[in-house]
Motif scaffolding. Structure first.
Motif, PDB file in Angstrom:
ATOM      1  N   GLY A 444      56.564  13.216  48.533  1.00 50.92           N
ATOM      2  CA  GLY A 444      57.154  13.864  47.375  1.00 50.92           C
ATOM      3  C   GLY A 444      56.339  15.057  46.888  1.00 50.92           C
ATOM      4  N   PHE A 445      56.810  15.682  45.806  1.00 53.64           N
ATOM      5  CA  PHE A 445      56.222  16.946  45.347  1.00 53.64           C
ATOM      6  C   PHE A 445      55.704  16.890  43.913  1.00 53.64           C
ATOM      7  N   ALA A 446      55.606  15.725  43.342  1.00 57.28           N
ATOM      8  CA  ALA A 446      55.255  15.624  41.918  1.00 57.28           C
ATOM      9  C   ALA A 446      53.878  16.225  41.638  1.00 57.28           C
ATOM     10  N   ARG A 447      52.909  15.938  42.467  1.00 55.73           N
ATOM     11  CA  ARG A 447      51.550  16.432  42.196  1.00 55.73           C
ATOM     12  C   ARG A 447      51.479  17.951  42.327  1.00 55.73           C
ATOM     13  N   GLN A 448      52.139  18.502  43.360  1.00 54.21           N
ATOM     14  CA  GLN A 448      52.097  19.959  43.517  1.00 54.21           C
ATOM     15  C   GLN A 448      52.794  20.679  42.369  1.00 54.21           C
ATOM     16  N   ARG A 449      53.933  20.150  41.931  1.00 55.78           N
ATOM     17  CA  ARG A 449      54.661  20.835  40.857  1.00 55.78           C
ATOM     18  C   ARG A 449      53.875  20.805  39.553  1.00 55.78           C
ATOM     19  N   ALA A 450      53.197  19.694  39.281  1.00 51.92           N
ATOM     20  CA  ALA A 450      52.378  19.618  38.071  1.00 51.92           C
ATOM     21  C   ALA A 450      51.222  20.614  38.134  1.00 51.92           C
ATOM     22  N   LEU A 451      50.640  20.761  39.330  1.00 50.38           N
ATOM     23  CA  LEU A 451      49.520  21.694  39.488  1.00 50.38           C
ATOM     24  C   LEU A 451      50.000  23.144  39.459  1.00 50.38           C
ATOM     25  N   LEU A 452      51.142  23.410  40.079  1.00 51.38           N
ATOM     26  CA  LEU A 452      51.637  24.783  40.181  1.00 51.38           C
ATOM     27  C   LEU A 452      51.791  25.425  38.803  1.00 51.38           C
ATOM     28  N   ASP A 453      52.197  24.641  37.811  1.00 49.44           N
ATOM     29  CA  ASP A 453      52.376  25.178  36.461  1.00 49.44           C
ATOM     30  C   ASP A 453      51.056  25.644  35.854  1.00 49.44           C
ATOM     31  N   LYS A 454      49.944  25.189  36.390  1.00 49.66           N
ATOM     32  CA  LYS A 454      48.632  25.527  35.822  1.00 49.66           C
ATOM     33  C   LYS A 454      47.908  26.619  36.610  1.00 49.66           C
ATOM     34  N   LEU A 455      48.503  27.044  37.717  1.00 53.56           N
ATOM     35  CA  LEU A 455      47.870  28.055  38.560  1.00 53.56           C
ATOM     36  C   LEU A 455      48.507  29.423  38.342  1.00 53.56           C
ATOM     37  N   SER A 456      47.688  30.443  38.432  1.00 54.54           N
ATOM     38  CA  SER A 456      48.196  31.810  38.376  1.00 54.54           C
ATOM     39  C   SER A 456      47.265  32.696  39.189  1.00 54.54           C
ATOM     40  N   PHE A 457      47.728  33.896  39.468  1.00 55.43           N
ATOM     41  CA  PHE A 457      46.924  34.871  40.201  1.00 55.43           C
ATOM     42  C   PHE A 457      46.632  36.049  39.278  1.00 55.43           C
ATOM     43  N   ASP A 458      45.347  36.184  38.892  1.00 56.00           N
ATOM     44  CA  ASP A 458      44.922  37.285  38.026  1.00 56.00           C
ATOM     45  C   ASP A 458      44.492  38.475  38.876  1.00 56.00           C
ATOM     46  N   ILE A 459      44.843  39.661  38.432  1.00 59.17           N
ATOM     47  CA  ILE A 459      44.388  40.886  39.093  1.00 59.17           C
ATOM     48  C   ILE A 459      43.520  41.648  38.092  1.00 59.17           C
ATOM     49  N   CYS A 460      42.261  41.919  38.476  1.00 59.92           N
ATOM     50  CA  CYS A 460      41.300  42.592  37.607  1.00 59.92           C
ATOM     51  C   CYS A 460      40.924  43.940  38.207  1.00 59.92           C
ATOM     52  N   TYR A 461      40.831  44.938  37.355  1.00 55.02           N
ATOM     53  CA  TYR A 461      40.428  46.259  37.830  1.00 55.02           C
ATOM     54  C   TYR A 461      38.990  46.204  38.337  1.00 55.02           C
ATOM     55  N   ASP A 462      38.749  46.813  39.508  1.00 54.44           N
ATOM     56  CA  ASP A 462      37.413  46.788  40.102  1.00 54.44           C
ATOM     57  C   ASP A 462      37.216  48.056  40.922  1.00 54.44           C
ATOM     58  N   ASP A 463      36.341  48.908  40.425  1.00 53.29           N
ATOM     59  CA  ASP A 463      36.014  50.140  41.144  1.00 53.29           C
ATOM     60  C   ASP A 463      34.500  50.220  41.314  1.00 53.29           C
ATOM     61  N   THR A 464      33.895  49.080  41.690  1.00 56.13           N
ATOM     62  CA  THR A 464      32.433  49.004  41.763  1.00 56.13           C
ATOM     63  C   THR A 464      31.913  49.128  43.194  1.00 56.13           C
ATOM     64  N   HIS A 465      32.780  49.518  44.121  1.00 60.58           N
ATOM     65  CA  HIS A 465      32.367  49.843  45.485  1.00 60.58           C
ATOM     66  C   HIS A 465      31.880  48.593  46.242  1.00 60.58           C
ATOM     67  N   THR A 466      31.328  48.798  47.433  1.00 59.69           N
ATOM     68  CA  THR A 466      31.025  47.686  48.334  1.00 59.69           C
ATOM     69  C   THR A 466      30.061  46.682  47.720  1.00 59.69           C
ATOM     70  N   TRP A 467      28.966  47.174  47.150  1.00 56.14           N
ATOM     71  CA  TRP A 467      27.941  46.280  46.633  1.00 56.14           C
ATOM     72  C   TRP A 467      28.289  45.739  45.247  1.00 56.14           C
ATOM     73  N   GLY A 468      29.165  46.396  44.526  1.00 50.00           N
ATOM     74  CA  GLY A 468      29.436  45.990  43.160  1.00 50.00           C
ATOM     75  C   GLY A 468      28.247  46.252  42.255  1.00 50.00           C
ATOM     76  N   PHE A 469      27.700  47.471  42.326  1.00 53.29           N
ATOM     77  CA  PHE A 469      26.457  47.764  41.607  1.00 53.29           C
ATOM     78  C   PHE A 469      26.568  47.488  40.112  1.00 53.29           C
ATOM     79  N   THR A 470      27.683  47.811  39.504  1.00 50.14           N
ATOM     80  CA  THR A 470      27.831  47.593  38.064  1.00 50.14           C
ATOM     81  C   THR A 470      28.683  46.369  37.746  1.00 50.14           C
ATOM     82  N   LEU A 471      29.002  45.590  38.754  1.00 52.14           N
ATOM     83  CA  LEU A 471      29.850  44.421  38.543  1.00 52.14           C
ATOM     84  C   LEU A 471      29.040  43.272  37.938  1.00 52.14           C
ATOM     85  N   ASP A 472      29.411  42.872  36.741  1.00 55.40           N
ATOM     86  CA  ASP A 472      28.766  41.734  36.089  1.00 55.40           C
ATOM     87  C   ASP A 472      29.794  40.675  35.721  1.00 55.40           C
ATOM     88  N   VAL A 473      30.898  41.144  35.148  1.00 51.62           N
ATOM     89  CA  VAL A 473      32.012  40.257  34.808  1.00 51.62           C
ATOM     90  C   VAL A 473      33.302  40.897  35.297  1.00 51.62           C
TER      91      VAL A 473
END
Length: 753
Positions: A444-473
């Motif tokens: 059945g699918f009960a566990r997946q459907r309960a979990l799916l409601d709590k999952l999302s995909f966030d997209i965050c702006y990131d222009d910190t290049h390969t090393w992420g020199f200024t990436l902290d948060v």
């Protein structure tokens, strides 16, 4: 106070970075010849150099140069340091690999030069895991030299939570002086201003060769006329300061360049798989000598500009991926050999139509997920296999999931044969394919459907290049991927798959959630068709815990990232005239294998074999899935579009989500191993018992879930060697052959029969 400066002549030679491996090898040889010429001219000059891979190559290619180096080592003018294959990454690397860095390298240095290397040396690695003193001590090291981290004393006692410690030297300026005379003069002035009475000044041109500059050497000579400046080795320096009172520092040194945790997923995926395959081969009784070359290659590819994803594209495609492929090929071939040798000795005559052999790599009972493409009706009887049967006649459900292709060989029905089987501790079972009349029901699918409601995909702006020199948060949220559809993809007695489709701008995400019968965790497979740059993709989980703490796995350690000590409760804020509880958030952090949030009642966790970056924001646990950047794109230099982008187009992420009531934090690494290291499963046929193979599988039973076996192998002497990690309070375990072993709280220990 009279100040004395000990000049450490060295050359930091990256074997791979902005060049390929062949170019790096040329730099090794050219630089060492250059150093040798100056060593012959300057009688008081001393030189320090790390990395067994470098010395091995010189020995193979230029025996005359190697003999010169050996002579200088013998008379104390040339110091071998590091004791590892290369200057490894030490923030994302697993403890097994860091231990192997020293296993063959220290033996090589002892055999070839008669020296026992005691000083670890990682002067360019992008952060240093808090458990590293444990690993260094377990490998025979007493000192550690490094460069990149937060502010620390120049020399201090670096201690792990089990009491393991090393004398650490934080290089004041840089490991080299390649920036020219102005840099050298400023560096010297900084040393003069330092309050340390005895201090080191690292001197030499590095990265891609150069060794020691005569022009800069002349500057040092001038300084010797005015100040107490001597050429020295690190060993000599540490001997001078050995009785000096030192401040004690605990925890990570760093982190720096956080972008390296999540770029170039392909290299992280390949290295993670190769590492686990090598460990499985060892547990199956493959002798150390058969794996030595593959281990050396795997250790080489943990270099601090390879695993973190900071080398050029050519280096990955031409050198790194083929090298890791050799490691995987070697391990897979030897694993197959060991399993099929063992299976050949079994009596499988009860299998009328063949079956499977299953082996458990864990020292505890394990539910192994069997899933591989195969025939569902090999004899074309018109009846499909739906069960496995053991030699005693017990039946277990077998489900046929859709295969990797839409058709089978010769038109015969083909599918992914899937089952969950219980295996004894480091033991084996075999099963016959059969057709059962039982109704095993559906998951059945009960566990997946309960979990799916709590999952999302966030997209965050990131222009910190390969090393992420200024990436902290990662808090510059651009938006979320839009859910476009949900489908019940497959359901049966073994497994159900719920599929969800998402879209963001030019990119699509396919999320499959797997529920396996008897497995407490939910499997996650994410397929990306990603075409958006300057952004980071995160899987966000609204877990609903109350005032949670947040932890991550690390090499030989568990690190607290967000705890009650970090914030005061209750914290509230006004939003549009209403009072809301304000959830604390942490920065972007590294992880190995797992991250977990925990409150008084429950623990939730992400288990990921090859994802190394995470955070906890707004009471959500977030795993960084993708960070598309250009290869070796280094601000403020202009990017070169010819190099292309990492992590665009089609790729896949596989992980697990765990939810537990009252699970102690000390047991989380155990649950991570359960899911990230599956049992070995191979198809076998019907046959009489054959000749027993001389190679033994390693067998062990371990009941304590706070203790994890990091490695179990036959060493170079043919003896069984065991490395244990204790994730909780002090404990004594009683193991056959090894006897009673007491592990200190959070301690790492290697024992040999």
């Amino acid at each position: 106070m009279k100040k004395k400066i000990y000049v450490i002549c060295n050359s930091h030679l990256d074997p791979v970075w902005l060049w390929n491996r062949s170019s790096g090898r040329s730099a090794w040889l050219n630089t060492m010849h250059s150093v040798a010429r100056i060593m012959e001219e300057e009688a008081d000059l001393k030189f320090t150099c790390s990395s067994a891979a470098l010395y091995r190559y010189i020995e193979e290619c230029d025996p005359a140069l190697f003999n010169k180096i050996a002579a200088w080592v013998k008379c104390g003018r040339w110091e071998i340091t590091g004791g590892w294959e290369v200057q490894s990454d030490v923030i994302l690397s697993r403890p097994e690999t860091l231990i192997h860095q020293a296993l063959s390298a220290r033996e090589y240095f002892c055999n070839r030069f008669g020296v026992e290397v005691k000083t670890g040396y990682c002067v360019d690695s992008f952060g240093h895991t808090s458990g590293l003193p444990k690993i260094l001590n377990a490998s025979g090291f007493t000192h550690y030299v490094y460069s990149r981290s937060q502010e620390t004393p120049g020399v201090f006692n670096w201690r792990s939570d089990d009491g393991s410690s090393v004398t650490a030297l934080h290089i004041l300026n840089s490991y080299g002086t390649g920036a020219g005379m102005d840099f050298l003069k400023r560096a010297f002035d900084k040393h003069l201003a330092s309050p340390l009475e005895h201090q080191t000044m690292f001197f030499g041109v590095g990265d891609h060769g150069g060794g020691i500059s005569r022009k800069e050497l002349a500057f040092i000579r001038e300084m010797q006329k005015q100040y107490d400046v001597v050429f020295s080795t690190l060993t000599e320096y540490f001997e001078v300061i050995k009785d000096m009172p030192l401040e004690t520092v605990t925890g990570e040194l760093g982190p720096v360049f956080k972008g390296c945790y999540s770029n170039c997923h392909e290299v992280k995926r390949k290295i993670a798989r190769a590492t686990r395959r090598m460990i499985a081969a060892e547990k199956l009784g493959v002798k150390a000598g058969e794996l030595r070359e593959a281990w050396n290659e795997l250790c080489f590819n943990h270099f601090h500009d390879i695993l973190p994803g900071t080398s050029v594209r050519e280096a990955y495609e031409k050198d790194v991926f083929p090298g890791i492929g050799m490691v995987e090929y070697t391990a897979d071939k030897l694993i197959d050999r060991q399993i099929f040798r063992h299976a050949a000795a079994l009596d499988t005559r009860y299998m009328s139509e063949g079956g499977v052999f299953c082996w458990n790599p864990h020292p505890f009972e394990h539910k192994t997920i069997m899933a591989f493409d195969g025939f569902t009706d090999p004899n074309r009887n018109g009846v499909y296999f739906n069960a496995l049967q053991d030699a005693q006649g017990n039946e277990y459900p077998l489900q046929i999931l859709p295969p990797a292709t839409g058709f089978g060989p010769c038109g015969v029905l083909w599918g992914k044969l899937t089952a969950v089987v219980d295996l004894p501790a480091m033991g084996e079972r075999n099963f016959a394919y059969t057709v059962s009349e039982k109704d095993f029901g559906k998951v059945g699918f009960a566990r997946q459907r309960a979990l799916l409601d709590k999952l999302s995909f966030d997209i965050c702006y990131d222009d910190t290049h390969t090393w992420g020199f200024t990436l902290d948060v990662m808090d510059s949220k651009l938006g979320e991927a839009q859910l476009t559809g949900v489908k019940e993809y497959a359901d049966g007695p073994v497994c159900s798959v719920l599929r969800a489709e998402y879209r963001y701008n030019n990119s699509t995400i396919t999320l499959d959630l797997y529920d396996y019968a008897g497995i407490p965790e939910i499997g996650v497979k994410i397929r990306l068709d990603w075409h958006d740059v300057r952004c980071a993709l995160k899987l966000s989980w609204d877990h609903g815990l109350i005032h949670p703490q947040f932890f991550t796995g690390s090499a030989a350690d568990t690190v607290a990232r967000l705890t009650a000590d970090n914030y005061d409760w209750p914290a509230v804020e006004w939003r549009n005239g209403e009072l809301f509880e304000k959830h604390p958030s942490c920065k972007e952090y590294s992880m190995i294998d797992w991250c977990a949030a925990q409150d008084e009642k429950a623990t939730v966790a992400f288990f990921a074999p090859d994802l190394h970056s995470c955070d906890h924001r707004d009471n959500r646990m977030r795993l960084t899935l993708n960070r598309p950047v250009m290869y070796s794109d280094h601000a403020p230099f202009a990017p070169n579009p010819d190099s292309g982008w990492m992590d665009l187009d089609n790729s896949e992420r596989v992980l697990w989500i765990g939810m537990y009531d009252g699970l102690p934090l000390a047991e989380v690494p155990h649950y991570a191993k359960c899911r990230l290291e599956n049992g070995e499963v191979r198809e076998i046929t019907t046959h009489e018992p054959g000749m027993k193979n001389a190679d033994e599988f390693l067998h062990l039973q371990l009941e304590e879930k706070q203790v994890v076996i990091q490695e179990f192998r036959y060493n170079e002497d043919g003896k069984k060697e065991l490395t244990l990690m204790n994730n909780g309070s002090e404990i004594t375990v009683d193991l056959p052959e090894f006897g009673k072993i007491t592990l200190p709280a959070h301690g790492l220990k290697t024992v040999t029969v």
